[in-house]
Motif scaffolding. Structure first.
Motif, mmCIF file in Angstrom:
data_model
loop_
_atom_site.group_PDB
_atom_site.id
_atom_site.type_symbol
_atom_site.label_atom_id
_atom_site.label_comp_id
_atom_site.label_asym_id
_atom_site.label_seq_id
_atom_site.Cartn_x
_atom_site.Cartn_y
_atom_site.Cartn_z
ATOM 1 N N ARG A 79 -30.008 15.008 -26.138
ATOM 2 C CA ARG A 79 -30.392 15.593 -27.421
ATOM 3 C C ARG A 79 -31.804 15.146 -27.816
ATOM 4 N NH1 ARG A 79 -28.037 17.986 -31.732
ATOM 5 N NH2 ARG A 79 -29.019 17.654 -33.751
ATOM 6 N N GLU B 185 -34.970 17.591 -28.334
ATOM 7 C CA GLU B 185 -35.667 17.618 -29.621
ATOM 8 C C GLU B 185 -37.157 17.311 -29.449
ATOM 9 O OE1 GLU B 185 -33.430 14.868 -31.996
ATOM 10 O OE2 GLU B 185 -31.973 16.401 -32.606
ATOM 11 N N CYS C 16 -38.851 20.351 -27.870
ATOM 12 C CA CYS C 16 -38.941 21.442 -28.847
ATOM 13 C C CYS C 16 -40.041 21.152 -29.864
ATOM 14 C CB CYS C 16 -37.596 21.633 -29.553
ATOM 15 S SG CYS C 16 -36.338 22.390 -28.505
ATOM 16 N N GLU C 17 -40.101 19.924 -30.322
ATOM 17 C CA GLU C 17 -41.137 19.530 -31.279
ATOM 18 C C GLU C 17 -42.530 19.710 -30.675
ATOM 19 O OE1 GLU C 17 -42.582 15.362 -33.053
ATOM 20 O OE2 GLU C 17 -40.499 15.866 -33.517
ATOM 21 N N GLU D 223 -38.264 24.827 -33.813
ATOM 22 C CA GLU D 223 -37.410 24.094 -34.734
ATOM 23 C C GLU D 223 -36.003 23.961 -34.142
ATOM 24 O OE1 GLU D 223 -36.315 24.024 -39.426
ATOM 25 O OE2 GLU D 223 -38.223 24.731 -38.646
ATOM 26 N N VAL D 224 -35.458 22.758 -34.268
ATOM 27 C CA VAL D 224 -34.120 22.475 -33.747
ATOM 28 C C VAL D 224 -33.161 22.462 -34.918
ATOM 29 C CG1 VAL D 224 -32.697 20.804 -32.521
ATOM 30 C CG2 VAL D 224 -35.088 21.067 -31.907
ATOM 31 N N SER D 225 -32.098 23.247 -34.805
ATOM 32 C CA SER D 225 -31.092 23.234 -35.868
ATOM 33 C C SER D 225 -30.041 22.190 -35.543
ATOM 34 C CB SER D 225 -30.433 24.618 -36.012
ATOM 35 O OG SER D 225 -29.768 24.961 -34.810
ATOM 36 N N GLY D 226 -29.575 21.468 -36.546
ATOM 37 C CA GLY D 226 -28.558 20.420 -36.324
ATOM 38 C C GLY D 226 -27.225 21.042 -35.980
ATOM 39 N N ALA D 227 -26.603 20.517 -34.944
ATOM 40 C CA ALA D 227 -25.305 21.043 -34.539
ATOM 41 C C ALA D 227 -24.374 19.897 -34.222
ATOM 42 C CB ALA D 227 -25.439 21.946 -33.315
#
Length: 88
Positions: free
Chosen positions: A71, A75, A78-79, A84-88
């Protein structure tokens, strides 16, 4: 050993050429963020090839292993690309 030396040369030379082309050859019409993405991708490819060559040199395999939090890696990547990373 000869194979590894040849593979090392054949794999690294194009990457060095690409890096030089990115750093020097791209004119000012290419946006700086595009150049940076190209350089970052080139560096990752160089690290991957270096890692593969280290494994090829080793007859024993990996000497040590390290747990990786996938994770965090996702992240971070992606950054780096502004995703943008959505919380899952």
């Amino acid at each position: 050993r000869r194979f590894i030396a040849n593979a090392s040369h054949e794999l690294r030379t194009p990457l060095a050429t690409q890096r030089a082309a990115i750093q020097v050859g791209l004119d000012d019409s290419v946006p700086e963020p595009v150049k940076q993405v190209l350089l970052d991708t080139n560096r990752r490819s160089e690290r991957l090839i270096d890692g593969l060559l280290v494994l090829a040199r080793s007859e024993r395999g990996l000497e040590e292993r390290e747990a990786v939090r996938l994770r965090e890696v996702v992240e971070e990547e992606c950054e780096a690309y502004g995703v943008e990373v959505s919380g899952a």
